[in-house]
Design a protein around this motif. Structure first.
Motif, PDB file in Angstrom:
ATOM      1  N   PRO A  26      44.090  26.744  48.496  1.00 52.79           N
ATOM      2  CA  PRO A  26      44.469  27.877  49.341  1.00 52.79           C
ATOM      3  C   PRO A  26      45.200  27.413  50.600  1.00 52.79           C
ATOM      4  O   PRO A  26      44.751  26.498  51.299  1.00 52.79           O
ATOM      5  N   GLY A  27      46.357  28.016  50.863  1.00 51.08           N
ATOM      6  CA  GLY A  27      47.169  27.660  52.019  1.00 51.08           C
ATOM      7  C   GLY A  27      48.236  26.635  51.731  1.00 51.08           C
ATOM      8  O   GLY A  27      49.177  26.464  52.518  1.00 51.08           O
ATOM      9  N   ASP A  28      48.122  25.908  50.608  1.00 55.95           N
ATOM     10  CA  ASP A  28      49.111  24.878  50.284  1.00 55.95           C
ATOM     11  C   ASP A  28      50.468  25.501  49.952  1.00 55.95           C
ATOM     12  O   ASP A  28      50.548  26.599  49.401  1.00 55.95           O
ATOM     13  N   LYS A  29      51.510  24.768  50.268  1.00 56.22           N
ATOM     14  CA  LYS A  29      52.859  25.179  49.911  1.00 56.22           C
ATOM     15  C   LYS A  29      53.213  24.637  48.535  1.00 56.22           C
ATOM     16  O   LYS A  29      52.980  23.449  48.247  1.00 56.22           O
ATOM     17  N   LEU A  30      53.757  25.486  47.688  1.00 59.40           N
ATOM     18  CA  LEU A  30      54.160  25.067  46.350  1.00 59.40           C
ATOM     19  C   LEU A  30      55.555  24.451  46.389  1.00 59.40           C
ATOM     20  O   LEU A  30      56.341  24.725  47.308  1.00 59.40           O
ATOM     21  N   THR A  72      45.467  32.251  51.120  1.00 58.31           N
ATOM     22  CA  THR A  72      44.146  31.816  51.577  1.00 58.31           C
ATOM     23  C   THR A  72      43.087  32.869  51.277  1.00 58.31           C
ATOM     24  O   THR A  72      41.898  32.564  51.214  1.00 58.31           O
ATOM     25  N   ASP A  73      43.553  34.103  51.071  1.00 59.97           N
ATOM     26  CA  ASP A  73      42.633  35.199  50.747  1.00 59.97           C
ATOM     27  C   ASP A  73      43.209  35.963  49.555  1.00 59.97           C
ATOM     28  O   ASP A  73      43.739  37.053  49.707  1.00 59.97           O
ATOM     29  N   PRO A  74      43.126  35.366  48.346  1.00 66.29           N
ATOM     30  CA  PRO A  74      43.732  35.996  47.168  1.00 66.29           C
ATOM     31  C   PRO A  74      43.289  37.442  47.002  1.00 66.29           C
ATOM     32  O   PRO A  74      42.125  37.782  47.193  1.00 66.29           O
ATOM     33  N   VAL A  75      44.262  38.288  46.622  1.00 70.53           N
ATOM     34  CA  VAL A  75      43.990  39.705  46.383  1.00 70.53           C
ATOM     35  C   VAL A  75      43.797  39.900  44.890  1.00 70.53           C
ATOM     36  O   VAL A  75      44.612  39.464  44.077  1.00 70.53           O
ATOM     37  N   SER A  76      42.690  40.538  44.522  1.00 70.28           N
ATOM     38  CA  SER A  76      42.439  40.802  43.112  1.00 70.28           C
ATOM     39  C   SER A  76      43.058  42.136  42.733  1.00 70.28           C
ATOM     40  O   SER A  76      42.711  43.171  43.296  1.00 70.28           O
ATOM     41  N   ARG A  77      44.020  42.103  41.799  1.00 64.69           N
ATOM     42  CA  ARG A  77      44.685  43.314  41.366  1.00 64.69           C
ATOM     43  C   ARG A  77      44.620  43.419  39.861  1.00 64.69           C
ATOM     44  O   ARG A  77      44.667  42.423  39.148  1.00 64.69           O
ATOM     45  N   ALA A  78      44.542  44.639  39.387  1.00 68.75           N
ATOM     46  CA  ALA A  78      44.494  44.845  37.939  1.00 68.75           C
ATOM     47  C   ALA A  78      45.856  44.544  37.332  1.00 68.75           C
ATOM     48  O   ALA A  78      46.879  45.014  37.815  1.00 68.75           O
ATOM     49  N   THR A  79      45.859  43.734  36.283  1.00 68.12           N
ATOM     50  CA  THR A  79      47.084  43.452  35.554  1.00 68.12           C
ATOM     51  C   THR A  79      46.813  43.638  34.079  1.00 68.12           C
ATOM     52  O   THR A  79      45.679  43.612  33.621  1.00 68.12           O
TER      53      THR A  79
END
Length: 232
Positions: A26-30, A72-79
């Motif tokens: 979390p927070g890392d740059k890809l 850093t705070d992933p959002v859980s969304r329905a997919t």
């Protein structure tokens, strides 16, 4: 992996695995899209499509000139990845078969219009089809397709190519409704699925839109014992 064969979903899953196993915390740059494309041996556009999906599901955050970071705070969304029934059957090791039961242009009934958020019923293509596994009924689908959003389907040979597969491959959605429930088979459905009236059946009721425009609404009746697997 062959670049021509590698889909954006495969690239998405590989990047997601690297995030989940903390290769990227979390927070890392890809890395840049171009660098990921070189690493995976695929097109840059494939990486961009994969990244867009990861962003839509709340796992990463992309900013112009700021690069791509793991949230850093992933959002859980329905997919929802809509399955192609043919591939679902073949993956189970069974031989796939398909029968078109009916195909006709009709005014949609009012209950369908309400589901599709249409004020007035409009003509749609109704497609009823039976998917087979090892020559036995697997799924009976009763589908309505918008001729405003998907007029090209009128030119598709639905005796050979299922509406399910054509729509998944050609009409990506931006919004969906999904309902899963059980029913007792009436005589018509029982006959279609070669089971006894009163048998407990799982029904998958799904509607997709692109923006505010309906693509399709389908009610899929599955054989007794059908299992639905969802994973992320």
């Amino acid at each position: 992996m062959n670049a021509e064969r590698q889909s954006w979903k495969e690239v998405r899953d590989r990047i997601r695995d690297q995030i989940l196993d903390r290769t990227y915390a979390p927070g890392d740059k890809l890395p840049r899209d171009a660098d990921i494309a070189e690493q995976f041996g695929c097109a840059r556009t494939t990486v961009q499509r994969a990244m867009q999906d990861l962003s839509d599901t709340g796992l990463i955050e992309r900013k112009r000139k700021g690069g791509t970071h793991v949230r850093t705070d992933p959002v859980s969304r329905a997919t929802l990845d809509i399955p192609i029934t043919r591939l679902e059957v073949e993956k189970s090791g069974a031989t796939y078969g398909y029968q078109l039961i009916d195909r006709r242009k009709l005014p949609m009934p009012r209950d369908i219009a309400a589901k599709l958020e249409q004020v007035e019923p409009i003509p749609m293509l109704r497609v009823q089809a039976l998917h087979l596994a090892d020559h036995n009924p697997h799924i009976f689908e009763d589908r309505w397709v918008s001729l405003e959003t998907a007029p090209e389907i009128l030119d598709v040979d639905l005796t050979r190519y299922s509406a399910n597969e054509w729509l998944v491959r050609n009409k990506p959605y931006t919004r969906f409704d999904l309902r899963i429930y059980a029913i007792s088979a009436d005589e018509k459905i029982a006959k279609m699925l070669a089971t006894e009236p009163g048998s407990a059946l799982l029904v998958i009721d799904r509607t997709t839109w692109i923006g505010t425009a309906t693509i399709t609404s389908v009610r899929s009746f599955t054989v007794p014992g059908y299992q639905l697997l969802a994973s992320n």
